[in-house]
Write a protein that holds these residues in place. Structure first.
Motif, PDB file in Angstrom:
ATOM      1  N   GLU A 119     -13.001  -8.864  -7.012  1.00 38.03           N
ATOM      2  CA  GLU A 119     -12.495  -7.226  -6.881  1.00 38.03           C
ATOM      3  C   GLU A 119     -11.199  -6.829  -7.623  1.00 38.03           C
ATOM      4  N   LYS A 120     -11.199  -5.730  -7.959  1.00 35.09           N
ATOM      5  CA  LYS A 120      -9.920  -5.154  -8.657  1.00 35.09           C
ATOM      6  C   LYS A 120      -9.113  -4.488  -7.547  1.00 35.09           C
ATOM      7  N   ILE A 121      -7.866  -4.197  -7.677  1.00 33.24           N
ATOM      8  CA  ILE A 121      -6.984  -3.586  -6.861  1.00 33.24           C
ATOM      9  C   ILE A 121      -6.208  -2.526  -7.785  1.00 33.24           C
ATOM     10  N   THR A 122      -6.153  -1.346  -7.512  1.00 34.80           N
ATOM     11  CA  THR A 122      -5.164  -0.429  -8.239  1.00 34.80           C
ATOM     12  C   THR A 122      -4.038   0.142  -7.076  1.00 34.80           C
ATOM     13  N   ILE A 123      -2.798  -0.189  -7.384  1.00 28.81           N
ATOM     14  CA  ILE A 123      -1.796   0.196  -6.662  1.00 28.81           C
ATOM     15  C   ILE A 123      -1.200   1.513  -7.480  1.00 28.81           C
ATOM     16  N   VAL A 124      -1.251   2.725  -6.779  1.00 30.75           N
ATOM     17  CA  VAL A 124      -0.478   3.998  -7.447  1.00 30.75           C
ATOM     18  C   VAL A 124       0.733   4.239  -6.389  1.00 30.75           C
ATOM     19  N   CYS A 156       9.926   6.647  -3.901  1.00 28.79           N
ATOM     20  CA  CYS A 156       9.281   6.752  -2.687  1.00 28.79           C
ATOM     21  C   CYS A 156       9.529   5.588  -1.579  1.00 28.79           C
ATOM     22  N   GLY A 157       9.956   6.123  -0.533  1.00 26.10           N
ATOM     23  CA  GLY A 157      10.601   5.065   0.617  1.00 26.10           C
ATOM     24  C   GLY A 157       9.192   4.274   1.083  1.00 26.10           C
ATOM     25  N   ASP A 158       8.104   4.841   1.355  1.00 26.02           N
ATOM     26  CA  ASP A 158       6.784   4.200   1.567  1.00 26.02           C
ATOM     27  C   ASP A 158       6.575   3.395   0.809  1.00 26.02           C
ATOM     28  N   SER A 159       6.381   3.424  -0.483  1.00 26.49           N
ATOM     29  CA  SER A 159       6.064   2.372  -1.604  1.00 26.49           C
ATOM     30  C   SER A 159       7.029   1.232  -1.705  1.00 26.49           C
ATOM     31  N   LYS A 160       8.461   1.700  -1.374  1.00 25.74           N
ATOM     32  CA  LYS A 160       9.465   0.507  -1.389  1.00 25.74           C
ATOM     33  C   LYS A 160       9.212  -0.185  -0.362  1.00 25.74           C
ATOM     34  N   VAL A 161       8.426   0.041   0.587  1.00 26.91           N
ATOM     35  CA  VAL A 161       8.493  -0.860   1.917  1.00 26.91           C
ATOM     36  C   VAL A 161       7.007  -1.566   1.745  1.00 26.91           C
ATOM     37  N   ASN A 162       5.940  -0.656   1.415  1.00 27.44           N
ATOM     38  CA  ASN A 162       4.398  -1.290   1.307  1.00 27.44           C
ATOM     39  C   ASN A 162       4.354  -2.039   0.186  1.00 27.44           C
ATOM     40  N   VAL A 163       4.832  -1.757  -0.890  1.00 22.77           N
ATOM     41  CA  VAL A 163       4.391  -2.432  -2.184  1.00 22.77           C
ATOM     42  C   VAL A 163       4.866  -3.966  -2.157  1.00 22.77           C
ATOM     43  N   VAL A 208       1.385   8.534  -1.772  1.00 22.81           N
ATOM     44  CA  VAL A 208       1.761   7.126  -2.226  1.00 22.81           C
ATOM     45  C   VAL A 208       2.602   6.290  -1.361  1.00 22.81           C
ATOM     46  N   PRO A 209       2.412   5.256  -1.236  1.00 26.29           N
ATOM     47  CA  PRO A 209       1.584   4.186  -1.954  1.00 26.29           C
ATOM     48  C   PRO A 209       0.090   4.343  -1.636  1.00 26.29           C
ATOM     49  N   THR A 210      -0.856   4.423  -2.833  1.00 22.07           N
ATOM     50  CA  THR A 210      -2.316   4.263  -2.570  1.00 22.07           C
ATOM     51  C   THR A 210      -2.784   3.067  -3.153  1.00 22.07           C
ATOM     52  N   PHE A 211      -3.411   2.110  -2.226  1.00 22.16           N
ATOM     53  CA  PHE A 211      -3.968   0.970  -2.570  1.00 22.16           C
ATOM     54  C   PHE A 211      -5.411   0.903  -2.545  1.00 22.16           C
ATOM     55  N   ILE A 212      -5.934   1.043  -3.955  1.00 22.81           N
ATOM     56  CA  ILE A 212      -7.469   0.985  -4.048  1.00 22.81           C
ATOM     57  C   ILE A 212      -8.008  -0.107  -4.468  1.00 22.81           C
ATOM     58  N   VAL A 213      -9.218  -0.478  -3.445  1.00 24.15           N
ATOM     59  CA  VAL A 213      -9.934  -1.846  -3.885  1.00 24.15           C
ATOM     60  C   VAL A 213     -11.211  -1.366  -4.606  1.00 24.15           C
ATOM     61  N   THR A 224      -3.824   4.714   1.954  1.00 21.57           N
ATOM     62  CA  THR A 224      -2.918   5.555   1.855  1.00 21.57           C
ATOM     63  C   THR A 224      -1.844   5.812   2.368  1.00 21.57           C
ATOM     64  N   GLU A 225      -0.356   5.461   1.965  1.00 19.54           N
ATOM     65  CA  GLU A 225       0.782   5.765   2.310  1.00 19.54           C
ATOM     66  C   GLU A 225       1.223   4.617   3.188  1.00 19.54           C
ATOM     67  N   GLY A 226       0.767   4.377   4.276  1.00 22.04           N
ATOM     68  CA  GLY A 226       0.810   3.282   5.296  1.00 22.04           C
ATOM     69  C   GLY A 226      -0.422   2.743   5.701  1.00 22.04           C
ATOM     70  N   PRO A 227      -0.521   1.511   6.406  1.00 22.68           N
ATOM     71  CA  PRO A 227      -1.436   0.903   7.094  1.00 22.68           C
ATOM     72  C   PRO A 227      -1.914   1.579   8.282  1.00 22.68           C
ATOM     73  N   LYS A 228      -3.115   1.542   8.659  1.00 24.05           N
ATOM     74  CA  LYS A 228      -3.584   2.153  10.195  1.00 24.05           C
ATOM     75  C   LYS A 228      -3.204   1.274  11.060  1.00 24.05           C
ATOM     76  N   THR A 229      -3.531  -0.132  10.749  1.00 22.30           N
ATOM     77  CA  THR A 229      -2.852  -1.553  11.775  1.00 22.30           C
ATOM     78  C   THR A 229      -2.079  -2.334  11.005  1.00 22.30           C
ATOM     79  N   THR A 230      -2.160  -2.924  10.101  1.00 23.83           N
ATOM     80  CA  THR A 230      -1.236  -3.631   9.038  1.00 23.83           C
ATOM     81  C   THR A 230      -2.051  -3.749   7.893  1.00 23.83           C
ATOM     82  N   LEU A 231      -1.147  -3.733   6.772  1.00 25.86           N
ATOM     83  CA  LEU A 231      -1.790  -3.949   5.560  1.00 25.86           C
ATOM     84  C   LEU A 231      -2.893  -4.957   5.452  1.00 25.86           C
ATOM     85  N   GLU A 232      -2.737  -5.972   5.898  1.00 30.81           N
ATOM     86  CA  GLU A 232      -3.747  -7.262   5.688  1.00 30.81           C
ATOM     87  C   GLU A 232      -5.147  -6.969   6.534  1.00 30.81           C
ATOM     88  N   GLY A 233      -4.615  -6.278   7.722  1.00 37.68           N
ATOM     89  CA  GLY A 233      -5.607  -5.873   8.602  1.00 37.68           C
ATOM     90  C   GLY A 233      -6.644  -4.575   8.189  1.00 37.68           C
TER      91      GLY A 233
END
Length: 172
Positions: free
Chosen positions: A78-83, A88-95, A136-141, A153-162
């Motif tokens: 798979e490929k992942i695009t991170i926008v 952005c505060g959410d990008s600084k935390v989630n990326v 943002v951030p938006t992580f697209i698989v 999009t922006e933040g996870p519903k559960t956790t990023l890995e979840g």
């Protein structure tokens, strides 16, 4: 005329493919310097405003081990695009946290595209056109054929890995 058209297309193609990586501009919308367009991990981790949060958050984040085990079973090519936005505060935390997950999964760096946007969530030369970026951030698989499997999009519903596991489970 045909020859002139061919030359014009070649020049346009070269301009898009020769796009500056880790390009820094002054963003009027945010009133500060930002990164724009395609970036590298090294580029964002050396950009002062982004680096100051990236390093400590990356070091502190511990992804859920059980979720990572499940993810490792599902990841193929798979490929992942991170926008994201360097402003952005959410990008600084989630990326940084997302990169910690990718590193723990031994996800191939060449399969990650990193695109920085300005304060209006735009990049130059249409490189995010068609991605439908609203936050943002938006992580697209994407699967290996380029079909979108899902996004965070922006933040996870559960956790990023979840959330990432939920995306990968949908392809099975």
């Amino acid at each position: 005329m045909k020859y002139l058209l061919s030359i014009t297309l070649i020049i346009l193609t070269m301009n898009v493919s020769a796009q500056e990586i880790n390009k820094k501009i002054h963003d009027e919308a945010k009133g500060k310097d930002i990164l724009i367009n395609k970036c590298t991990r090294e580029g964002i981790t050396s950009f002062p405003e982004f680096k100051e949060m990236f390093d400590p958050l990356y070091a502190a984040y511990t992804p859920d081990a059980a979720t990572l085990i499940e993810l490792k079973k599902l990841i193929k090519d798979e490929k992942i695009t991170i926008v994201f936005g360097t402003w952005c505060g959410d990008s600084k935390v989630n990326v940084p946290n997302f990169y910690k997950i990718l590193d723990d999964l031994h996800f191939k760096e060449k399969n990650v595209s990193l695109i920085a946007v300005d304060g209006h969530k735009k990049a130059e030369n249409g490189i995010i056109d068609g991605l439908d970026i609203s936050r943002v951030p938006t992580f697209i698989v994407f699967d290996k054929k380029g079909k979108e499997l899902g996004r965070i999009t922006e933040g996870p519903k559960t956790t990023l890995e979840g959330d990432l596991l939920d995306i990968f489970k949908t392809k099975s």
